[in-house]
Design a protein around this motif. Structure first.
Motif, PDB file in Angstrom:
ATOM      1  N   GLY A  99       0.799  -1.216   0.000  1.00 22.54           N
ATOM      2  CA  GLY A  99       0.000   0.000   0.000  1.00 22.54           C
ATOM      3  C   GLY A  99       0.831   1.266   0.000  1.00 22.54           C
ATOM      4  O   GLY A  99       0.290   2.380  -0.076  1.00 22.54           O
ATOM      5  N   ALA A 100       2.181   1.140   0.070  1.00 23.87           N
ATOM      6  CA  ALA A 100       3.063   2.303   0.136  1.00 23.87           C
ATOM      7  C   ALA A 100       3.529   2.714  -1.254  1.00 23.87           C
ATOM      8  O   ALA A 100       3.728   1.875  -2.131  1.00 23.87           O
ATOM      9  CB  ALA A 100       4.276   1.992   1.017  1.00 23.87           C
ATOM     10  N   SER A 101       3.728   4.010  -1.440  1.00 20.97           N
ATOM     11  CA  SER A 101       4.230   4.547  -2.707  1.00 20.97           C
ATOM     12  C   SER A 101       5.722   4.841  -2.567  1.00 20.97           C
ATOM     13  O   SER A 101       6.119   5.753  -1.841  1.00 20.97           O
ATOM     14  CB  SER A 101       3.484   5.829  -3.084  1.00 20.97           C
ATOM     15  OG  SER A 101       2.112   5.547  -3.321  1.00 20.97           O
ATOM     16  N   VAL A 102       6.533   4.047  -3.264  1.00 25.46           N
ATOM     17  CA  VAL A 102       7.987   4.234  -3.263  1.00 25.46           C
ATOM     18  C   VAL A 102       8.348   5.134  -4.435  1.00 25.46           C
ATOM     19  O   VAL A 102       8.024   4.835  -5.582  1.00 25.46           O
ATOM     20  CB  VAL A 102       8.718   2.879  -3.357  1.00 25.46           C
ATOM     21  CG1 VAL A 102      10.224   3.082  -3.454  1.00 25.46           C
ATOM     22  CG2 VAL A 102       8.367   2.010  -2.149  1.00 25.46           C
ATOM     23  N   ASP A 103       9.043   6.236  -4.154  1.00 26.64           N
ATOM     24  CA  ASP A 103       9.378   7.211  -5.188  1.00 26.64           C
ATOM     25  C   ASP A 103      10.458   6.689  -6.132  1.00 26.64           C
ATOM     26  O   ASP A 103      11.308   5.867  -5.755  1.00 26.64           O
ATOM     27  CB  ASP A 103       9.867   8.517  -4.551  1.00 26.64           C
ATOM     28  CG  ASP A 103       8.739   9.295  -3.886  1.00 26.64           C
ATOM     29  OD1 ASP A 103       7.566   9.017  -4.199  1.00 26.64           O
ATOM     30  OD2 ASP A 103       9.039  10.165  -3.053  1.00 26.64           O
ATOM     31  N   ILE A 104      10.436   7.208  -7.357  1.00 26.10           N
ATOM     32  CA  ILE A 104      11.481   6.943  -8.349  1.00 26.10           C
ATOM     33  C   ILE A 104      12.210   8.257  -8.582  1.00 26.10           C
ATOM     34  O   ILE A 104      11.602   9.265  -8.939  1.00 26.10           O
ATOM     35  CB  ILE A 104      10.880   6.427  -9.669  1.00 26.10           C
ATOM     36  CG1 ILE A 104      10.071   5.148  -9.429  1.00 26.10           C
ATOM     37  CG2 ILE A 104      11.981   6.168 -10.698  1.00 26.10           C
ATOM     38  CD1 ILE A 104       9.300   4.669 -10.651  1.00 26.10           C
ATOM     39  N   ARG A 105      13.534   8.253  -8.388  1.00 33.86           N
ATOM     40  CA  ARG A 105      14.317   9.472  -8.509  1.00 33.86           C
ATOM     41  C   ARG A 105      15.570   9.221  -9.358  1.00 33.86           C
ATOM     42  O   ARG A 105      15.909   8.068  -9.655  1.00 33.86           O
ATOM     43  CB  ARG A 105      14.736   9.990  -7.123  1.00 33.86           C
ATOM     44  CG  ARG A 105      13.571  10.365  -6.218  1.00 33.86           C
ATOM     45  CD  ARG A 105      14.057  10.682  -4.812  1.00 33.86           C
ATOM     46  NE  ARG A 105      12.963  11.166  -3.963  1.00 33.86           N
ATOM     47  CZ  ARG A 105      12.677  12.447  -3.766  1.00 33.86           C
ATOM     48  NH1 ARG A 105      13.401  13.376  -4.379  1.00 33.86           N
ATOM     49  NH2 ARG A 105      11.685  12.804  -2.980  1.00 33.86           N
ATOM     50  N   THR A 106      16.263  10.292  -9.704  1.00 32.53           N
ATOM     51  CA  THR A 106      17.551  10.168 -10.388  1.00 32.53           C
ATOM     52  C   THR A 106      18.712  10.469  -9.445  1.00 32.53           C
ATOM     53  O   THR A 106      19.871  10.338  -9.826  1.00 32.53           O
ATOM     54  CB  THR A 106      17.628  11.118 -11.593  1.00 32.53           C
ATOM     55  OG1 THR A 106      17.355  12.448 -11.163  1.00 32.53           O
ATOM     56  CG2 THR A 106      16.625  10.701 -12.667  1.00 32.53           C
ATOM     57  N   THR A 107      18.398  10.864  -8.213  1.00 36.71           N
ATOM     58  CA  THR A 107      19.424  11.079  -7.187  1.00 36.71           C
ATOM     59  C   THR A 107      18.934  10.478  -5.875  1.00 36.71           C
ATOM     60  O   THR A 107      17.733  10.451  -5.606  1.00 36.71           O
ATOM     61  CB  THR A 107      19.706  12.589  -6.975  1.00 36.71           C
ATOM     62  OG1 THR A 107      18.488  13.248  -6.629  1.00 36.71           O
ATOM     63  CG2 THR A 107      20.299  13.211  -8.233  1.00 36.71           C
ATOM     64  N   PRO A 108      19.859   9.979  -5.044  1.00 38.47           N
ATOM     65  CA  PRO A 108      19.427   9.415  -3.753  1.00 38.47           C
ATOM     66  C   PRO A 108      18.872  10.492  -2.831  1.00 38.47           C
ATOM     67  O   PRO A 108      19.150  11.683  -2.996  1.00 38.47           O
ATOM     68  CB  PRO A 108      20.729   8.813  -3.198  1.00 38.47           C
ATOM     69  CG  PRO A 108      21.823   9.559  -3.882  1.00 38.47           C
ATOM     70  CD  PRO A 108      21.310   9.909  -5.245  1.00 38.47           C
ATOM     71  N   GLN A 109      18.065  10.060  -1.877  1.00 33.78           N
ATOM     72  CA  GLN A 109      17.468  10.976  -0.909  1.00 33.78           C
ATOM     73  C   GLN A 109      18.160  10.774   0.433  1.00 33.78           C
ATOM     74  O   GLN A 109      18.162   9.661   0.967  1.00 33.78           O
ATOM     75  CB  GLN A 109      15.968  10.708  -0.781  1.00 33.78           C
ATOM     76  CG  GLN A 109      15.242  11.668   0.143  1.00 33.78           C
ATOM     77  CD  GLN A 109      13.743  11.409   0.161  1.00 33.78           C
ATOM     78  OE1 GLN A 109      13.241  10.626  -0.627  1.00 33.78           O
ATOM     79  NE2 GLN A 109      13.033  12.066   1.060  1.00 33.78           N
ATOM     80  N   PRO A 110      18.800  11.799   1.017  1.00 35.29           N
ATOM     81  CA  PRO A 110      19.516  11.645   2.286  1.00 35.29           C
ATOM     82  C   PRO A 110      18.641  11.020   3.364  1.00 35.29           C
ATOM     83  O   PRO A 110      17.483  11.396   3.528  1.00 35.29           O
ATOM     84  CB  PRO A 110      19.916  13.082   2.644  1.00 35.29           C
ATOM     85  CG  PRO A 110      19.954  13.800   1.332  1.00 35.29           C
ATOM     86  CD  PRO A 110      18.847  13.178   0.505  1.00 35.29           C
ATOM     87  N   GLY A 111      19.220  10.046   4.065  1.00 35.30           N
ATOM     88  CA  GLY A 111      18.514   9.399   5.157  1.00 35.30           C
ATOM     89  C   GLY A 111      17.516   8.356   4.732  1.00 35.30           C
ATOM     90  O   GLY A 111      16.802   7.797   5.577  1.00 35.30           O
ATOM     91  N   THR A 112      17.443   8.052   3.419  1.00 35.82           N
ATOM     92  CA  THR A 112      16.501   7.063   2.901  1.00 35.82           C
ATOM     93  C   THR A 112      17.264   5.957   2.170  1.00 35.82           C
ATOM     94  O   THR A 112      18.239   6.226   1.457  1.00 35.82           O
ATOM     95  CB  THR A 112      15.499   7.719   1.922  1.00 35.82           C
ATOM     96  OG1 THR A 112      14.838   8.797   2.584  1.00 35.82           O
ATOM     97  CG2 THR A 112      14.466   6.708   1.453  1.00 35.82           C
ATOM     98  N   TYR A 113      16.826   4.733   2.359  1.00 41.31           N
ATOM     99  CA  TYR A 113      17.477   3.591   1.707  1.00 41.31           C
ATOM    100  C   TYR A 113      17.329   3.714   0.186  1.00 41.31           C
ATOM    101  O   TYR A 113      16.248   4.037  -0.322  1.00 41.31           O
ATOM    102  CB  TYR A 113      16.832   2.289   2.199  1.00 41.31           C
ATOM    103  CG  TYR A 113      17.586   1.038   1.825  1.00 41.31           C
ATOM    104  CD1 TYR A 113      18.637   0.591   2.605  1.00 41.31           C
ATOM    105  CD2 TYR A 113      17.230   0.310   0.701  1.00 41.31           C
ATOM    106  CE1 TYR A 113      19.338  -0.573   2.279  1.00 41.31           C
ATOM    107  CE2 TYR A 113      17.921  -0.843   0.357  1.00 41.31           C
ATOM    108  CZ  TYR A 113      18.969  -1.281   1.150  1.00 41.31           C
ATOM    109  OH  TYR A 113      19.663  -2.416   0.818  1.00 41.31           O
TER     110      TYR A 113
END
Length: 448
Positions: free
Chosen positions: A63-77
């Motif tokens: 049920g969770a929405s995992v984001d798709i990015r082109t750069t990592p997000q600090p503090g997130t796996y």
């Protein structure tokens, strides 16, 4: 394709799991995302498709929405999807170079996960492996009803290294008897989700584009019939204009004994290949008929064994060798597949095949009640002997099966999954490069 077909094709994989310090990476915890999917560039191609599939399935599971990015997000796996070794840490890159074909690597650490392959499709297979292995997701047959997605609030992946290499480089269905466009999307997607190759369609990634097939009747311009009728097939004592209709004599295979006509046919193939540089595979396959030119010079190409066995293998390879030589002169990297089909199933005995191609050995009229290696089956014994004869010639070989036609002309269930499994283990043992079966696709209803 029936619903049971999801169980027919066993795709064999060689997997190595190297445990590290036990640690669980929670991609989603109690319904909340703990990770982001990181792409090396903008979302496109194999990585983009894999990212979309991973995010969609994680949403269905947790049920969770995992984001798709082109750069990592600090503090997130971070879940990195990549096909280029330069985008990988040194310790991961070392394992990357040990991958074969479209094998994939999943490296899970405390702070990041890497899903990578040396070819684009391998990244997609790696994502599906995560979903199958840790989410118990399955796609039994094409379409939403064939999808099995257990729901749970937390999705965890243990720390470790998973390296998977394919047992077969060719693992596919040839979809026939239905549309090959976007309407067949559910079947193409099902193939990709089950580690099969050659998966194409609307929104799906593919690095394969084939040309050729039952197209010999298209290789001679019809206008030449007026000036050079000798290029065209003789049937019933008369030369005929090429035709795409099976019932017409013009669909017979052309005059292989005429060097000038064969050169024109080969030049036609080269023009098509040179005009479309996206073509990655050329398939050499006679017209879908057992009829060949009946002229005296063509008959002279048949060996005594050909005449006894009603075979035209020496004729087929006379032209196939010309095509292979011409293609390799101008497009040396292009993959070529020659088909051992119907009355060209036997290895030729007077013409030596050019082995710079792979061979699709067609199992027309084989027995599906017995395994190919069952010595009690006289029918399959002949197929096995012919297969062994082809293997001695040294070219890569894969099979082309027709299980959809059993029982012929009916929809009665024929449960021979065990036979298929035994055969594929046998194919692996003797070094074949793959397996293909013929299926009609499950299609979407066209939009009104």
């Amino acid at each position: 394709m029936s619903k049971r077909d999801g169980f027919i094709l066993a795709v064999l994989l060689t997997a190595a799991i190297l445990p590290l310090e036990m640690f669980g990476a929670d991609l989603v915890k109690d319904g909340k995302p703990n990770a982001v999917i990181v792409l090396p560039t903008q979302m496109s191609g194999a990585e983009g498709y894999a990212a979309t599939e991973l995010a969609a399935c994680l949403r269905k599971i947790t049920g969770a929405s995992v984001d798709i990015r082109t750069t990592p997000q600090p503090g997130t796996y971070s879940i990195y999807l990549a096909t280029v070794s330069g985008q990988l840490p040194a310790e991961v890159s070392k394992l990357y170079y040990k991958l074969k074909d479209d094998g994939f690597l999943i490296v899970t650490g405390k702070d990041a996960m890497y899903v990578t392959s040396r070819v684009p499709a391998g990244v997609i297979y790696g994502v599906y492996e995560i979903l199958k292995r840790y989410g118990d997701v399955r796609w039994f047959y094409p379409g939403p009803e064939g999808e099995y997605v257990p729901q749970k609030p937390t999705f965890s992946v243990p720390e470790g290294v998973i390296s998977v290499n394919p047992s077969f480089t060719k693992r596919t269905f040839n979809l026939t008897g239905g549309p090959q466009n976007h309407l067949a999307y559910p079947t193409f997607q099902w193939m990709l989700r089950n580690n099969m190759t050659g998966s194409v369609g609307r929104g799906l990634y593919t690095d394969l584009k084939a040309y050729g097939g039952h197209d010999w009747w298209t290789l001679l311009p019809k206008e030449l019939y007026q000036t050079n009728p000798e290029f065209f097939p003789m049937v019933g004592g008369k030369r005929h204009v090429p035709s795409g209709k099976f019932s017409e004599p013009g669909y017979a295979n052309p005059c292989i004994s005429n060097p000038e006509g064969m050169k024109i046919m080969a030049d036609t193939v080269l023009r098509k290949i040179n005009a479309d540089r996206k073509i990655t595979v050329y398939e050499i396959l006679q017209n879908d008929t057992m009829r060949w030119c009946e002229c005296e010079n063509c008959r002279k190409l048949d060996s005594p064994a050909d005449r006894i066995n009603h075979s035209v293998s020496n004729r087929f390879w006379t032209f196939a060798n010309l095509l292979i030589r011409k293609i390799k002169e101008t497009s040396p990297g292009l993959e070529i597949t020659a088909w051992a089909y119907i009355n060209a199933e036997d290895p030729p005995d007077t013409v030596k095949p050019d082995t710079r191609c792979n061979l699709r050995y067609c199992m027309v009229r084989r027995c599906h009640i017995h395994s190919l290696q069952d010595p009690s089956c006289a029918v399959n014994r002949k197929f096995k002997e012919r297969l062994e004869a082809w293997r001695k010639l040294g070219m890569p070989i894969w099979t082309y099966e027709y299980s959809a036609f059993v029982p012929q002309g009916s929809r009665i269930c024929a449960p021979f999954e065990k036979i298929h499994s035994e055969d594929m283990k046998f194919y692996r043992k003797i070094g074949l490069i793959g397996y293909c079966d013929e299926r009609a696709p499950i299609v979407e209803k066209p939009e009104k």
